[in-house]
Write a protein that holds these residues in place. Sequence first.
Motif, PDB file in Angstrom:
ATOM      1  N   LYS A 276      30.398  12.835  26.961  1.00 28.90           N
ATOM      2  CA  LYS A 276      29.620  11.629  26.742  1.00 28.90           C
ATOM      3  C   LYS A 276      30.082  10.557  27.732  1.00 28.90           C
ATOM      4  O   LYS A 276      31.281  10.303  27.882  1.00 28.90           O
ATOM      5  CB  LYS A 276      29.805  11.143  25.307  1.00 28.90           C
ATOM      6  CG  LYS A 276      28.914   9.982  24.920  1.00 28.90           C
ATOM      7  CD  LYS A 276      29.080   9.653  23.447  1.00 28.90           C
ATOM      8  CE  LYS A 276      28.178   8.512  23.034  1.00 28.90           C
ATOM      9  NZ  LYS A 276      28.323   8.190  21.593  1.00 28.90           N
ATOM     10  N   LYS A 278      30.892   6.980  28.968  1.00 29.22           N
ATOM     11  CA  LYS A 278      31.247   5.696  28.386  1.00 29.22           C
ATOM     12  C   LYS A 278      31.125   4.543  29.392  1.00 29.22           C
ATOM     13  O   LYS A 278      31.404   3.403  29.047  1.00 29.22           O
ATOM     14  CB  LYS A 278      32.686   5.757  27.860  1.00 29.22           C
ATOM     15  CG  LYS A 278      32.875   6.616  26.624  1.00 29.22           C
ATOM     16  CD  LYS A 278      32.383   5.916  25.382  1.00 29.22           C
ATOM     17  CE  LYS A 278      32.743   6.699  24.132  1.00 29.22           C
ATOM     18  NZ  LYS A 278      32.362   5.983  22.898  1.00 29.22           N
ATOM     19  N   LEU A 343      36.667   9.957  24.209  1.00 28.81           N
ATOM     20  CA  LEU A 343      35.396  10.681  24.373  1.00 28.81           C
ATOM     21  C   LEU A 343      35.192  11.730  23.291  1.00 28.81           C
ATOM     22  O   LEU A 343      34.063  12.096  22.982  1.00 28.81           O
ATOM     23  CB  LEU A 343      35.354  11.351  25.750  1.00 28.81           C
ATOM     24  CG  LEU A 343      35.446  10.418  26.963  1.00 28.81           C
ATOM     25  CD1 LEU A 343      35.416  11.232  28.253  1.00 28.81           C
ATOM     26  CD2 LEU A 343      34.314   9.402  26.950  1.00 28.81           C
ATOM     27  N   GLY A 344      36.277  12.228  22.736  1.00 27.93           N
ATOM     28  CA  GLY A 344      36.158  13.255  21.703  1.00 27.93           C
ATOM     29  C   GLY A 344      37.516  13.821  21.352  1.00 27.93           C
ATOM     30  O   GLY A 344      38.497  13.680  22.102  1.00 27.93           O
ATOM     31  N   SER A 367      33.810  13.009  17.181  1.00 32.87           N
ATOM     32  CA  SER A 367      34.203  11.606  17.339  1.00 32.87           C
ATOM     33  C   SER A 367      35.468  11.298  16.558  1.00 32.87           C
ATOM     34  O   SER A 367      36.245  10.410  16.918  1.00 32.87           O
ATOM     35  CB  SER A 367      33.074  10.693  16.872  1.00 32.87           C
ATOM     36  OG  SER A 367      32.764  10.934  15.506  1.00 32.87           O
ATOM     37  N   ASP A 376      28.836   8.927  14.204  1.00 27.35           N
ATOM     38  CA  ASP A 376      28.049   9.320  15.363  1.00 27.35           C
ATOM     39  C   ASP A 376      27.919  10.838  15.379  1.00 27.35           C
ATOM     40  O   ASP A 376      28.900  11.555  15.608  1.00 27.35           O
ATOM     41  CB  ASP A 376      28.740   8.826  16.638  1.00 27.35           C
ATOM     42  CG  ASP A 376      27.905   9.116  17.886  1.00 27.35           C
ATOM     43  OD1 ASP A 376      26.805   9.674  17.735  1.00 27.35           O
ATOM     44  OD2 ASP A 376      28.369   8.786  18.993  1.00 27.35           O
ATOM     45  N   LYS A 378      26.061  12.569  17.431  1.00 32.25           N
ATOM     46  CA  LYS A 378      25.590  13.041  18.713  1.00 32.25           C
ATOM     47  C   LYS A 378      26.566  14.037  19.329  1.00 32.25           C
ATOM     48  O   LYS A 378      27.770  14.007  19.060  1.00 32.25           O
ATOM     49  CB  LYS A 378      25.395  11.855  19.660  1.00 32.25           C
ATOM     50  CG  LYS A 378      24.299  10.890  19.229  1.00 32.25           C
ATOM     51  CD  LYS A 378      24.171   9.737  20.217  1.00 32.25           C
ATOM     52  CE  LYS A 378      23.082   8.756  19.780  1.00 32.25           C
ATOM     53  NZ  LYS A 378      22.967   7.615  20.717  1.00 32.25           N
ATOM     54  N   ARG A 380      29.056  15.553  21.751  1.00 30.40           N
ATOM     55  CA  ARG A 380      30.055  14.945  22.628  1.00 30.40           C
ATOM     56  C   ARG A 380      30.567  15.921  23.680  1.00 30.40           C
ATOM     57  O   ARG A 380      31.546  15.629  24.367  1.00 30.40           O
ATOM     58  CB  ARG A 380      31.222  14.409  21.806  1.00 30.40           C
ATOM     59  CG  ARG A 380      30.835  13.181  20.992  1.00 30.40           C
ATOM     60  CD  ARG A 380      31.980  12.673  20.158  1.00 30.40           C
ATOM     61  NE  ARG A 380      31.645  11.365  19.608  1.00 30.40           N
ATOM     62  CZ  ARG A 380      32.008  10.210  20.144  1.00 30.40           C
ATOM     63  NH1 ARG A 380      32.710  10.215  21.266  1.00 30.40           N
ATOM     64  NH2 ARG A 380      31.683   9.068  19.590  1.00 30.40           N
TER      65      ARG A 380
END
Length: 464
Positions: A276, A278, A343-344, A367, A376, A378, A380
């Motif tokens: 992802k 940033k 980021l993860g 996350s 979230d 989504k 990653r």
Amino acid sequence: MGFVSGLVIGISLGIAFVYGWSRMMALRSRKRVAKAADIKLLASLSRDDLKKLCGDNFPQWISFPEFESVKWLNKQLSKLWPFVAEAATMVIRESVEPLLDDYKPPGIASLKFSKLSLGQVSPKIEGIRIQKQKEGQVTMDLDFRWGGDPSIILGVDARVASLPIQLKDLQVFTVVRVIFQLCEEMPCISAVVVALLADPKPRIDYTLKAVGGSLTAVPGLSDMIDDTVNSIISDMLLWPHRIVVPLGGVNVDISDLELKPEGKLMVTVVRAKALKNKEVIGKSDPYVIVYIRPILKVKTRVIDDNLNPEWNETFNLLAEDRETQSLYLEVYDEDKLKQDKKLGVVALPLKSLQPEALTEFNLNLLSSLDTLKVKDKKDRGTLTIKALYHTFTREEQIAALEQEKREIELRQKLKDSGALGGAASLVGSGIGSGLGAVGSSISRASKFMGRTVTNQFSSSRRHS
């Protein structure tokens, strides 16, 4: 004649009544004995045995309490608490303050207790469970609850500001494991082992409040304190990691009580895909932090402007308990001006690894490892690693302990010279790329023998 016949009839009826009564009492007694035998047999059955007998008709009101009630102990504890609290305060100051210094995050120059009082409200022990005893040991699990009124103020000296932080509304819910090592000399106990069980997860709730200022004066301070608290608890107390406290006056070997390395994990961080982004301009500059214990972490190099980086870097980490420990990998975006962005993160239980077999894993980044905090949903991205777990022989275990001690000495020298800050400063320092990637805080304040299973500890806090 009538009197005699009446007397005979009366005596006969009386004898018949007494005989009938005795027979009835004997029958009732036999029934009671039979029922008592049946009840005793049922009492010896386990939950699984009853489910086999009853099938789907298993009554829900039947319970098997694991913990025995100890109201008497709570009464005595409430009377002794003023003295226990005073002694515990001294121990916490002497043992925890050095740990705060060791675990303090980058950007914090000093982290100490400005005020520490455990208050007037004593903890409550909901119950005690006695575990199967090993020879020479007694193991107890205490269901521990504390919603006290402590007064705890941390003096935080950051680069940008100095700020006293108060911990309010502290509540603790956990199960404490206590092991007594027995001996033949008075007081018949040579050492005590204390740890927090990972299941159920220990829970600590508190509120952070700035005294005479605002938490926003130091950006990210709340998260820094949370991470420090979590790291200390999980790295020192979460079972199988423990505190070993030798009792004075008894000379006995307690080495068997201390946790020792069981094996070595060789992990290669290969690549990441579809990370992802940033950054507002350009792409993220990712790197990976790898650890089993949070006190010593290793870090890959930073790859600039790339959402599909390849590292192919290998690290060796010591593992103390393959059944309960996990490998943690955190992917960050380096930011030279502000705090690095996560980021993860992903965790890989060591028990999922086949010993002596090199295995490749494609891990989906999350996350947060705390599912309750994951908002979230989504994607990653994924992280690809290769892992090989090697179980130590006795000779290798001894060599690992010696190497571990040397790494601790090196770490202390670097810290004393100012080249090493808190625990997080070890990331990327080059320490730990070999066998000694994971150190321990041996012989620290009552001989802390901490080994970590991170994220089994959960905490929640509120800011005001």
